[in-house]
Design an enzyme around this catalytic site. Structure first.
Site, PDB file in Angstrom:
ATOM      1  N   TYR A 123       4.166 -14.133 -15.060  1.00 11.52           N
ATOM      2  CA  TYR A 123       3.214 -13.191 -14.464  1.00 11.52           C
ATOM      3  C   TYR A 123       1.783 -13.671 -14.664  1.00 11.52           C
ATOM      4  CZ  TYR A 123       0.584  -8.848 -13.744  1.00 11.52           C
ATOM      5  OH  TYR A 123      -0.325  -7.901 -13.318  1.00 11.52           O
TER       6      TYR A 123
ATOM      7  N   ALA B 261       0.799  -1.223   0.000  1.00 14.37           N
ATOM      8  CA  ALA B 261       0.000   0.000   0.000  1.00 14.37           C
ATOM      9  C   ALA B 261       0.832   1.274   0.000  1.00 14.37           C
ATOM     10  CB  ALA B 261      -0.930   0.002   1.218  1.00 14.37           C
TER      11      ALA B 261
END
Length: 302
Positions: A164, A22
């Site tokens: 990914y 975050a």
């Protein structure tokens, strides 16, 4: 139907939200929006200095705790030190197409961080979760394939984008199986997922390594089309607080990975229950973390 915006987040006073990764990007934007609505937000970040810098720009009750998802010892330490109830856990942190790397436990870096780290974290925290678990995936999951014979890219030549995509497909399979297990256990906790679409975050920095004019031009075009980090965070916020079903997957509703969030579709592989169960079993074996008895009290509604 009313368009979902950050202004439509309900009052979050008295609720605790944990957001991984975050300190930047959509994780930072989501944390800031939730803190502004009264939530106590915990920034779970690898670098506390960057976390404190991000927290200093936010309004509200924001705390910073160290969490390195590429190290299962750090994941366990974070979970052991977290004793309060959690209303929303947002599994946001992730790596996007870096060079080949390994986690502290020897896993391929993207699979180990994006999937296994969050898998372990969620299961370790789940007895304290009373609201929702939101896991951030990607539209790239549609290109993903779970290669159980070589999950960690030890046999075949490493390719960053397929690695990914595998990790992002794993995120959706994890959400589906978590939802199934929570439902079977009679838990009020909801498991949901989201993808940000094409958002201008620091993850896109990996696309431009400066090696060729064509690659730099491609990056410039992508960044020109991308929506802001704040807009990219809206699907995550929608999955966290809106009236969505368990197992729901939110994403931008417009073209080119843009627009207001809504429930969106996923690939056939991401809907494969047998594949989700097999991945869960393998993930338990790799991490040594199993599904616990989750909270059974009333769900904390956003």
């Amino acid at each position: 139907m009313t368009t979902f915006t950050a202004e439509r987040i309900p009052a979050m006073t008295g609720r605790t939200v944990v957001v991984t990764g975050a300190n930047s990007g959509i994780g930072r934007a989501a944390a800031q929006a939730l803190a502004a609505r009264g939530a106590r937000v915990v920034l779970a970040v690898r670098d506390p200095a960057k976390g404190h810098a991000a927290a200093g720009t936010m309004t509200g009750d924001v705390a910073v705790r160290r969490l390195d998802l590429a190290d299962l010892a750090s994941v366990r330490a974070f979970a052991d030190g977290f004793t309060e109830p959690i209303d929303v856990l947002i599994n946001n942190a992730g790596l996007m197409i870096p060079p080949l790397g390994r986690t502290a436990d020897g896993f391929e870096l993207q699979f180990g961080t994006n999937h296994l780290g969050h898998f372990a974290l969620t299961n370790l925290l789940l007895p304290r979760v009373r609201g929702r678990v939101v896991t951030v995936s990607s539209g790239a999951h549609r290109m993903g394939r779970i290669d159980f014979d070589d999950l960690n890219w030890e046999r075949k030549p490493y390719r960053a984008l397929p690695a990914y995509a595998q990790s992002k497909l794993a995120n959706l399979l994890f959400t589906a199986e978590l939802h199934r297990r929570l439902t079977e256990a009679g838990s009020p906790v909801l498991a949901t997922a989201a993808h940000p679409g094409l958002a201008a975050t620091n993850l896109l920095g990996h696309l431009d390594d400066g090696r060729s004019l064509l690659r730099r031009l491609r990056t410039a075009v992508i960044n020109g089309l991308a929506q802001s980090g704040d807009d990219g965070a809206l699907p995550t916020l929608y999955a966290a607080v809106a009236d969505v079903p368990g197992g729901g997957y939110a994403g931008p509703g417009g073209l080119l990975g843009r627009g207001a969030p809504k429930l969106v579709g996923r690939s056939r592989a991401a809907r494969n229950g047998a594949l989700a169960r097999r991945l869960w079993t393998v993930s338990e074996e790799l991490t040594g973390v199993t599904f616990p008895l989750p909270a059974t009290g009333p769900a904390a509604r956003p």
